[in-house]
Design an enzyme around this catalytic site. Structure first.
Site, mmCIF file in Angstrom:
data_model
loop_
_atom_site.group_PDB
_atom_site.id
_atom_site.type_symbol
_atom_site.label_atom_id
_atom_site.label_comp_id
_atom_site.label_asym_id
_atom_site.label_seq_id
_atom_site.Cartn_x
_atom_site.Cartn_y
_atom_site.Cartn_z
ATOM 1 N N HIS A 51 0.839 -1.191 0.000
ATOM 2 C CA HIS A 51 0.000 0.000 0.000
ATOM 3 C C HIS A 51 0.882 1.251 0.000
ATOM 4 O O HIS A 51 2.101 1.175 0.111
ATOM 5 C CB HIS A 51 -0.926 -0.019 1.207
ATOM 6 C CG HIS A 51 -2.013 -1.038 1.105
ATOM 7 N ND1 HIS A 51 -3.043 -1.134 2.005
ATOM 8 C CD2 HIS A 51 -2.246 -2.022 0.187
ATOM 9 C CE1 HIS A 51 -3.858 -2.110 1.667
ATOM 10 N NE2 HIS A 51 -3.381 -2.676 0.565
ATOM 11 N N GLU A 53 1.420 3.621 2.168
ATOM 12 C CA GLU A 53 2.239 3.857 3.356
ATOM 13 C C GLU A 53 3.477 2.962 3.366
ATOM 14 O O GLU A 53 4.578 3.402 3.717
ATOM 15 C CB GLU A 53 1.410 3.607 4.621
ATOM 16 C CG GLU A 53 0.200 4.521 4.757
ATOM 17 C CD GLU A 53 -1.063 3.943 4.132
ATOM 18 O OE1 GLU A 53 -2.156 4.308 4.578
ATOM 19 O OE2 GLU A 53 -0.950 3.118 3.183
ATOM 20 N N ALA A 159 -21.409 9.396 -28.151
ATOM 21 C CA ALA A 159 -21.053 10.484 -29.058
ATOM 22 C C ALA A 159 -22.304 10.900 -29.815
ATOM 23 O O ALA A 159 -23.155 10.055 -30.138
ATOM 24 C CB ALA A 159 -19.965 10.043 -30.026
ATOM 25 N N TRP A 175 -19.367 6.721 -37.915
ATOM 26 C CA TRP A 175 -18.498 7.296 -36.889
ATOM 27 C C TRP A 175 -18.791 8.781 -36.697
ATOM 28 O O TRP A 175 -18.973 9.520 -37.659
ATOM 29 C CB TRP A 175 -17.035 7.093 -37.271
ATOM 30 C CG TRP A 175 -16.145 7.117 -36.058
ATOM 31 C CD1 TRP A 175 -15.370 8.144 -35.634
ATOM 32 C CD2 TRP A 175 -15.974 6.077 -35.116
ATOM 33 N NE1 TRP A 175 -14.719 7.801 -34.467
ATOM 34 C CE2 TRP A 175 -15.068 6.534 -34.129
ATOM 35 C CE3 TRP A 175 -16.497 4.781 -34.997
ATOM 36 C CZ2 TRP A 175 -14.680 5.746 -33.041
ATOM 37 C CZ3 TRP A 175 -16.118 4.004 -33.923
ATOM 38 C CH2 TRP A 175 -15.216 4.498 -32.959
ATOM 39 N N GLY A 291 -26.344 1.229 -26.820
ATOM 40 C CA GLY A 291 -27.189 2.024 -27.679
ATOM 41 C C GLY A 291 -28.117 2.924 -26.877
ATOM 42 O O GLY A 291 -28.082 2.960 -25.639
ATOM 43 N N LEU A 295 -28.793 3.192 -22.704
ATOM 44 C CA LEU A 295 -28.403 4.436 -22.045
ATOM 45 C C LEU A 295 -29.614 5.128 -21.406
ATOM 46 O O LEU A 295 -29.548 5.595 -20.259
ATOM 47 C CB LEU A 295 -27.730 5.375 -23.046
ATOM 48 C CG LEU A 295 -26.331 4.971 -23.501
ATOM 49 C CD1 LEU A 295 -25.925 5.757 -24.741
ATOM 50 C CD2 LEU A 295 -25.306 5.182 -22.389
#
Length: 346
Positions: A51, A53, A159, A175, A291, A295
Site C-alpha cells: 500500500h 504507506e 457520441a 463514426w 445504444g 443508455l
C-alpha cells in the site's frame, strides 16, 4: 495554501498513478515529511502489493530512516486496519514511531471506518483529519460508491452529432467522434473495471470493447443478451478478455473459459439485478457504451453517476436522437481536437 494541504495534494497526485491497477482497492498516496522536507513518498501501485504507506516508508533512504519517529506522514485516505492481501498499514505507522499523521478522509470500508484513527490516537499519535476531504473523496468516488451504495460507479458515454443525433435510422455504423476522442475513450476503459453494451450494439457494431488504442488492462465486458441471440463469432466472445453475459435463458456451459453467463429476470427491472451481480464480482466501476435504449434505461432509472458526451462537427439532420441530460448537470466542457467533450455529474 496551507502546508498540510500542499502535502495532501501531493498524495492525491501520487494516488492517481495507481488508477487501473489497484481495484477493488482505493487510490492512495502517502508523503513523509521531516521539517518541511519530503524524505519519502509512495502510492498503491498494484492490487495485492504494498500500500501507499508501505511504499512511502520503503522509499526513505537508509541514512534518513532514523528521522521517521520525528516525521509526519500524510495520506489521502485513512490507513487500513484489517488484514487483507497485506498487513494493516496502521500497525506499520505505529512500528515506525510516527508521532503525527495527517489524513484527508476516513475510509468508508466497514473494516476500517475510523478504527485506524482511533487506534493511532489511543497510542498517543497526533492525528489530523479532514484536510481536502472533498478532493480525496472525489478521487475515490468509485471506491466510495461501491462501499456506501453497494454497487459500481456508473459512467455513461456516447457520441452525438452537432445537431444531437446519436445514430443513423438504419442499423448501420457511422463514426461521429474523431481519432483523438477514440484514443481518450480507450484510456478511460483502461481505468474502469468493466464496460457494458446491449444486444444490438454487440451485433451491429461488433465492438472489441478493449484498449487497443491505449496501454493498460482490458475492462471486463458486460453484455445484455436476453435471448442468447448473439453469434459466438462476434468480437465480444474472443479471448482472453473476460466477458459476462446476462440473459433470461438458462445459463449455458460456455466452451470459452473467459465467458460466463448469468441468468436474470428480464420481466423485472434489469439494471439493479446486473449491478447487484457486478457488486458481488467486486467490480467498482462500469462504462456504459451501449445504444440509446440501454443508455436511456440507465438515465430513466437514475442509475448513473457521471456521463461523458462527445459532440462531433457533423450535422445529420435525421437519424436517432441522442439521449438527453439536464444541462445544469454539465460540470465541464473541453475541446478534444475538433470534438467537444461535455461531462455531466449528479
Amino acid at each position: 495554501m496551507k502546508i498540510p494541504e500542499c502535502y495532501i495534494l501531493r498524495c492525491l497526485e501520487l494516488a492517481q498513478k495507481g488508477a487501473g491497477n489497484i481495484s477493488p482497492n482505493p487510490q492512495v498516496g502517502a508523503v513523509i515529511v521531516h521539517e518541511n522536507t519530503i524524505i519519502g513518498e509512495g502510492w498503491h501501485e498494484e492490487y495485492g502489493q504494498g500500500h501507499a504507506e508501505v511504499n512511502a516508508v520503503a522509499s526513505v533512504p537508509d541514512h534518513l530512516r532514523h528521522l521517521l519517529p520525528h516525521s509526519t506522514i500524510y495520506v489521502n485516505l485513512e490507513p487500513c486496519f484489517h488484514y487483507g492481501k497485506t498487513p494493516p498499514c496502521v500497525d506499520l505507522l505505529l512500528k515506525c514511531g510516527f508521532k503525527k499523521v495527517v489524513i484527508a478522509a476516513t475510509d468508508p470500508n466497514p473494516k476500517v471506518a475510523g478504527q485506524s484513527v482511533k487506534k493511532l490516537r489511543e497510542a498517543g499519535v497526533e492525528v489530523i483529519t479532514d484536510i481536502l476531504t472533498e478532493e480525496s473523496e472525489y478521487l475515490n468516488r468509485r471506491f466510495n460508491t461501491y462501499m456506501l451504495e453497494k454497487r459500481p460507479y456508473i459512467i455513461l458515454k456516447w457520441a452525438q452529432t452537432k445537431d444531437a443525433y446519436f445514430a443513423p435510422s438504419s442499423p448501420s455504423k457511422k463514426w461521429i467522434s474523431n481519432a483523438l476522442s477514440k484514443k481518450l475513450s480507450h484510456q478511460w476503459r483502461a481505468i474502469e473495471d468493466a464496460i457494458m453494451v446491449g444486444t444490438t450494439t454487440a451485433a451491429v457494431d461488433n465492438p472489441n470493447l478493449n484498449v487497443r488504442e491505449w496501454q493498460g488492462r482490458n475492462p471486463i465486458r458486460v453484455v445484455l443478451d436476453r435471448h442468447l441471440s448473439l453469434n459466438s463469432s462476434l468480437q465480444i466472445f474472443q479471448g482472453p478478455q473476460k466477458t459476462v453475459i446476462f440473459t433470461a435463458k438458462a445459463a449455458p456451459n460456455s466452451p470459452k473459459a473467459h465467458v460466463s453467463y448469468v441468468t436474470i429476470d428480464f420481466e423485472q427491472d434489469v439494471i439493479p439485478q446486473v449491478l447487484q451481480h457486478l457488486y458481488t464480482l467486486k467490480i467498482q466501476s462500469v462504462i456504459v457504451e451501449g445504444g440509446k435504449t440501454l443508455l436511456e434505461a440507465f438515465i430513466a432509472g437514475d442509475y448513473w453517476d457521471e456521463a461523458r458526451v462527445f459532440v462531433g462537427t457533423d450535422c445529420w439532420r435525421e437519424g436517432i436522437k441522442a439521449p438527453t441530460l439536464p444541462q445544469h448537470l454539465c460540470i465541464s466542457s473541453e475541446a478534444i481536437g475538433d470534438n467537444l467533450l461535455n461531462v455531466f455529474q449528479k
